[in-house]
Motif scaffolding. Structure first.
Motif, PDB file in Angstrom:
ATOM      1  N   ASN A 108       3.999 -19.830   8.306  1.00  0.00           N
ATOM      2  CA  ASN A 108       4.294 -21.205   8.830  1.00  0.00           C
ATOM      3  C   ASN A 108       3.111 -21.819   9.690  1.00  0.00           C
ATOM      4  OD1 ASN A 108       6.113 -23.354  10.027  1.00  0.00           O
ATOM      5  ND2 ASN A 108       5.998 -22.390  11.948  1.00  0.00           N
ATOM      6  N   ILE A 109       2.845 -23.052   9.850  1.00  0.00           N
ATOM      7  CA  ILE A 109       1.805 -23.698  10.470  1.00  0.00           C
ATOM      8  C   ILE A 109       2.821 -24.473  11.671  1.00  0.00           C
ATOM      9  CG2 ILE A 109       1.765 -25.785   9.213  1.00  0.00           C
ATOM     10  CD1 ILE A 109      -1.269 -25.714   9.937  1.00  0.00           C
ATOM     11  N   HIS A 110       2.104 -24.164  12.942  1.00  0.00           N
ATOM     12  CA  HIS A 110       2.843 -24.726  14.178  1.00  0.00           C
ATOM     13  C   HIS A 110       1.615 -25.254  15.109  1.00  0.00           C
ATOM     14  CE1 HIS A 110       5.375 -24.988  17.588  1.00  0.00           C
ATOM     15  NE2 HIS A 110       4.565 -24.385  18.123  1.00  0.00           N
ATOM     16  N   PRO A 111       2.106 -26.297  15.453  1.00  0.00           N
ATOM     17  CA  PRO A 111       0.948 -27.142  16.274  1.00  0.00           C
ATOM     18  C   PRO A 111       0.776 -26.728  17.748  1.00  0.00           C
ATOM     19  CG  PRO A 111       3.153 -28.511  16.067  1.00  0.00           C
ATOM     20  CD  PRO A 111       3.159 -27.263  15.251  1.00  0.00           C
ATOM     21  N   SER A 112       0.375 -25.629  17.942  1.00  0.00           N
ATOM     22  CA  SER A 112      -0.073 -25.053  19.055  1.00  0.00           C
ATOM     23  C   SER A 112      -0.788 -23.771  18.981  1.00  0.00           C
ATOM     24  CB  SER A 112       1.249 -24.775  20.239  1.00  0.00           C
ATOM     25  OG  SER A 112       1.734 -23.609  19.841  1.00  0.00           O
ATOM     26  N   LEU A 113      -1.473 -23.472  20.115  1.00  0.00           N
ATOM     27  CA  LEU A 113      -2.104 -21.904  20.128  1.00  0.00           C
ATOM     28  C   LEU A 113      -0.890 -21.126  20.536  1.00  0.00           C
ATOM     29  CD1 LEU A 113      -5.221 -23.050  21.997  1.00  0.00           C
ATOM     30  CD2 LEU A 113      -5.015 -22.832  19.493  1.00  0.00           C
ATOM     31  N   LEU A 114      -0.332 -20.448  19.836  1.00  0.00           N
ATOM     32  CA  LEU A 114       0.821 -19.503  19.904  1.00  0.00           C
ATOM     33  C   LEU A 114       0.199 -18.240  20.823  1.00  0.00           C
ATOM     34  CD1 LEU A 114       2.699 -19.647  16.715  1.00  0.00           C
ATOM     35  CD2 LEU A 114       3.520 -20.657  18.734  1.00  0.00           C
ATOM     36  N   PRO A 115       0.745 -17.547  21.668  1.00  0.00           N
ATOM     37  CA  PRO A 115       2.247 -17.807  22.040  1.00  0.00           C
ATOM     38  C   PRO A 115       2.686 -18.920  22.825  1.00  0.00           C
ATOM     39  CG  PRO A 115       1.542 -15.971  23.304  1.00  0.00           C
ATOM     40  CD  PRO A 115       0.259 -16.632  22.323  1.00  0.00           C
ATOM     41  N   ASP A 116       1.754 -20.030  23.037  1.00  0.00           N
ATOM     42  CA  ASP A 116       1.961 -20.778  24.017  1.00  0.00           C
ATOM     43  C   ASP A 116       2.683 -22.147  23.256  1.00  0.00           C
ATOM     44  OD1 ASP A 116       0.586 -19.987  26.035  1.00  0.00           O
ATOM     45  OD2 ASP A 116      -1.162 -20.748  25.888  1.00  0.00           O
ATOM     46  N   PHE A 117       3.669 -22.553  23.970  1.00  0.00           N
ATOM     47  CA  PHE A 117       4.264 -23.988  23.543  1.00  0.00           C
ATOM     48  C   PHE A 117       4.924 -23.684  22.066  1.00  0.00           C
ATOM     49  CE2 PHE A 117       0.613 -25.308  25.683  1.00  0.00           C
ATOM     50  CZ  PHE A 117       0.975 -25.758  27.123  1.00  0.00           C
ATOM     51  N   LYS A 118       5.848 -22.545  22.010  1.00  0.00           N
ATOM     52  CA  LYS A 118       6.718 -22.678  20.951  1.00  0.00           C
ATOM     53  C   LYS A 118       7.579 -23.800  20.818  1.00  0.00           C
ATOM     54  CE  LYS A 118       6.389 -17.556  21.088  1.00  0.00           C
ATOM     55  NZ  LYS A 118       7.328 -16.226  21.233  1.00  0.00           N
ATOM     56  N   GLY A 146      -7.584  -4.993   4.616  1.00  0.00           N
ATOM     57  CA  GLY A 146      -6.962  -3.341   4.987  1.00  0.00           C
ATOM     58  C   GLY A 146      -7.265  -3.142   6.588  1.00  0.00           C
ATOM     59  N   GLN A 147      -8.068  -3.758   7.271  1.00  0.00           N
ATOM     60  CA  GLN A 147      -8.437  -3.413   8.773  1.00  0.00           C
ATOM     61  C   GLN A 147      -7.421  -4.470   9.913  1.00  0.00           C
ATOM     62  OE1 GLN A 147     -10.326  -0.819   9.578  1.00  0.00           O
ATOM     63  NE2 GLN A 147     -10.269  -0.562   7.221  1.00  0.00           N
ATOM     64  N   PRO A 148      -7.152  -3.699  10.662  1.00  0.00           N
ATOM     65  CA  PRO A 148      -6.168  -4.888  11.678  1.00  0.00           C
ATOM     66  C   PRO A 148      -6.939  -5.545  12.255  1.00  0.00           C
ATOM     67  CG  PRO A 148      -5.732  -2.261  11.951  1.00  0.00           C
ATOM     68  CD  PRO A 148      -6.886  -2.451  11.079  1.00  0.00           C
ATOM     69  N   LEU A 149      -6.455  -6.780  12.470  1.00  0.00           N
ATOM     70  CA  LEU A 149      -7.235  -7.719  13.085  1.00  0.00           C
ATOM     71  C   LEU A 149      -6.984  -7.774  14.640  1.00  0.00           C
ATOM     72  CD1 LEU A 149      -6.177 -11.293  11.258  1.00  0.00           C
ATOM     73  CD2 LEU A 149      -8.401 -10.158  11.446  1.00  0.00           C
ATOM     74  N   PRO A 150      -7.923  -7.540  15.428  1.00  0.00           N
ATOM     75  CA  PRO A 150      -7.992  -7.295  16.890  1.00  0.00           C
ATOM     76  C   PRO A 150      -7.451  -8.739  17.583  1.00  0.00           C
ATOM     77  CG  PRO A 150     -10.130  -7.554  16.376  1.00  0.00           C
ATOM     78  CD  PRO A 150      -9.527  -7.593  14.894  1.00  0.00           C
ATOM     79  N   ALA A 151      -7.527  -9.855  16.903  1.00  0.00           N
ATOM     80  CA  ALA A 151      -6.979 -11.265  17.559  1.00  0.00           C
ATOM     81  C   ALA A 151      -6.998 -12.079  16.364  1.00  0.00           C
ATOM     82  CB  ALA A 151      -8.016 -11.536  18.746  1.00  0.00           C
ATOM     83  N   GLY A 208       7.651 -16.808  16.463  1.00  0.00           N
ATOM     84  CA  GLY A 208       7.240 -15.651  17.346  1.00  0.00           C
ATOM     85  C   GLY A 208       6.642 -14.601  16.303  1.00  0.00           C
ATOM     86  N   GLY A 209       6.429 -14.805  15.095  1.00  0.00           N
ATOM     87  CA  GLY A 209       5.896 -13.783  14.323  1.00  0.00           C
ATOM     88  C   GLY A 209       4.105 -13.613  14.424  1.00  0.00           C
ATOM     89  N   PRO A 210       3.642 -12.571  13.900  1.00  0.00           N
ATOM     90  CA  PRO A 210       2.245 -12.204  14.173  1.00  0.00           C
ATOM     91  C   PRO A 210       1.256 -13.394  13.678  1.00  0.00           C
ATOM     92  CG  PRO A 210       3.493 -10.469  13.220  1.00  0.00           C
ATOM     93  CD  PRO A 210       4.330 -11.693  13.067  1.00  0.00           C
ATOM     94  N   VAL A 211       0.414 -13.857  14.602  1.00  0.00           N
ATOM     95  CA  VAL A 211      -0.220 -14.887  14.464  1.00  0.00           C
ATOM     96  C   VAL A 211      -1.567 -14.467  13.525  1.00  0.00           C
ATOM     97  CG1 VAL A 211      -1.890 -16.526  15.373  1.00  0.00           C
ATOM     98  CG2 VAL A 211       0.209 -16.157  16.353  1.00  0.00           C
ATOM     99  N   SER A 258      -1.659 -23.226  14.903  1.00  0.00           N
ATOM    100  CA  SER A 258      -1.743 -21.806  14.443  1.00  0.00           C
ATOM    101  C   SER A 258      -0.815 -21.200  13.131  1.00  0.00           C
ATOM    102  CB  SER A 258      -0.976 -20.826  15.812  1.00  0.00           C
ATOM    103  OG  SER A 258      -1.620 -20.947  16.754  1.00  0.00           O
ATOM    104  N   VAL A 259      -1.275 -20.470  12.423  1.00  0.00           N
ATOM    105  CA  VAL A 259      -0.596 -20.231  11.167  1.00  0.00           C
ATOM    106  C   VAL A 259      -0.099 -18.671  11.587  1.00  0.00           C
ATOM    107  CG1 VAL A 259      -0.725 -19.556   8.821  1.00  0.00           C
ATOM    108  CG2 VAL A 259      -2.008 -21.643   9.623  1.00  0.00           C
ATOM    109  N   HIS A 260       1.105 -18.508  11.170  1.00  0.00           N
ATOM    110  CA  HIS A 260       1.535 -17.165  11.610  1.00  0.00           C
ATOM    111  C   HIS A 260       2.728 -16.734  10.499  1.00  0.00           C
ATOM    112  CE1 HIS A 260       5.572 -18.485  13.061  1.00  0.00           C
ATOM    113  NE2 HIS A 260       5.120 -19.636  13.209  1.00  0.00           N
ATOM    114  N   PHE A 261       2.856 -15.465  10.448  1.00  0.00           N
ATOM    115  CA  PHE A 261       3.991 -14.957   9.810  1.00  0.00           C
ATOM    116  C   PHE A 261       5.155 -15.364  10.207  1.00  0.00           C
ATOM    117  CE2 PHE A 261       0.414 -11.975   7.956  1.00  0.00           C
ATOM    118  CZ  PHE A 261       0.761 -12.136   6.676  1.00  0.00           C
TER     119      PHE A 261
END
Length: 222
Positions: free
Chosen positions: A112-122, A206-211, A151-154, A141-144
């Motif tokens: 999903n694409i959401h018009p804020s810098l998640l987790p702010d302003f859900k 294959g590597q976790p994103l730290p941010a 609330g999904g991982p950004v 933000s684009v998140h799962f």
């Protein structure tokens, strides 16, 4: 005829479909190796459906009021989605919360694409809320997608400044300019198999994103 093995996308949309159009255009001019297999929504008169049909893409809408409850609607909608055999589902301005039962088979394959810098302003009215909060930066933000509202991982974000004199409309326009390239950049990575979700962790190659990846700072990989 050569078979088209490009990833198949199903798009969920409720409104005017500007992000959908960006995806359609990117596929058409070769910037995105994918195929939009169908567009689905909850508002039969949404302009997004018209955009899809104009591009020769199957488009269908169901009305929530025709179902006894949200779970019934979601089940029927996702039956329609499954009929086009998508590899990924893209929520591009889809305005309904999706239930856990509908999402479970698509875990890690719906964004999903959401018009804020998640987790702010859900949720809704993000631009007005950002101005009222006095933040210096806003964005998209684009998140799962998970059953939690926004609330999904950004996966990735794009940032814009909040300028003196901004109102919700001017800030929304500035954010919208970033939404299309952000969505397309994430889809390129997703369709190439480079972005994946492992449990609740976003991985790149294959590597976790730290941010979350940041579009504005050129950190999205080529």
């Amino acid at each position: 005829m050569v078979a088209d093995h490009s990833p198949r996308l199903a798009v969920l949309a409720s409104g005017r479909g500007s992000n959908l159009q960006a995806i359609i255009d990117a596929v058409a001019d070769g910037r995105l190796d994918a195929r939009v297999a169908g567009v689905f929504g909850d508002r039969p008169k949404a302009f997004a459906l018209e955009r899809a049909r104009d591009a020769g893409i199957e488009a269908r809408a169901l009305r929530p009021r025709d179902f006894a409850d949200r779970d019934g609607f979601d089940a029927a909608l996702f039956n329609e989605v499954a009929s086009v055999q998508p590899d990924f589902i893209v929520c591009a301005g889809y305005m309904r919360l999706l239930g856990a039962a509908a999402l479970e088979p698509w875990a890690g394959r719906i964004i999903n694409i959401h018009p804020s810098l998640l987790p702010d302003f859900k949720g809704l009215d993000t631009h007005a809320r950002a101005i009222a909060a006095g933040v210096a930066e806003h964005g998209a933000s684009v998140h799962f997608v998970t059953p939690d509202l926004d609330g999904g991982p950004v996966i990735a974000q794009a940032r814009v400044p909040v300028l003196p004199g901004d109102d919700a409309d001017t800030l929304a326009a500035r954010v919208l300019e970033t939404e299309h390239p952000l969505m397309l950049a994430v889809l390129q990575l997703l369709c190439a198999g480079r972005i994946t979700l492992c449990d609740t962790v976003v991985e790149l190659d294959g590597q976790p994103l730290p941010a979350p990846l940041q579009l504005a700072s050129k950190r999205l990989p080529a």
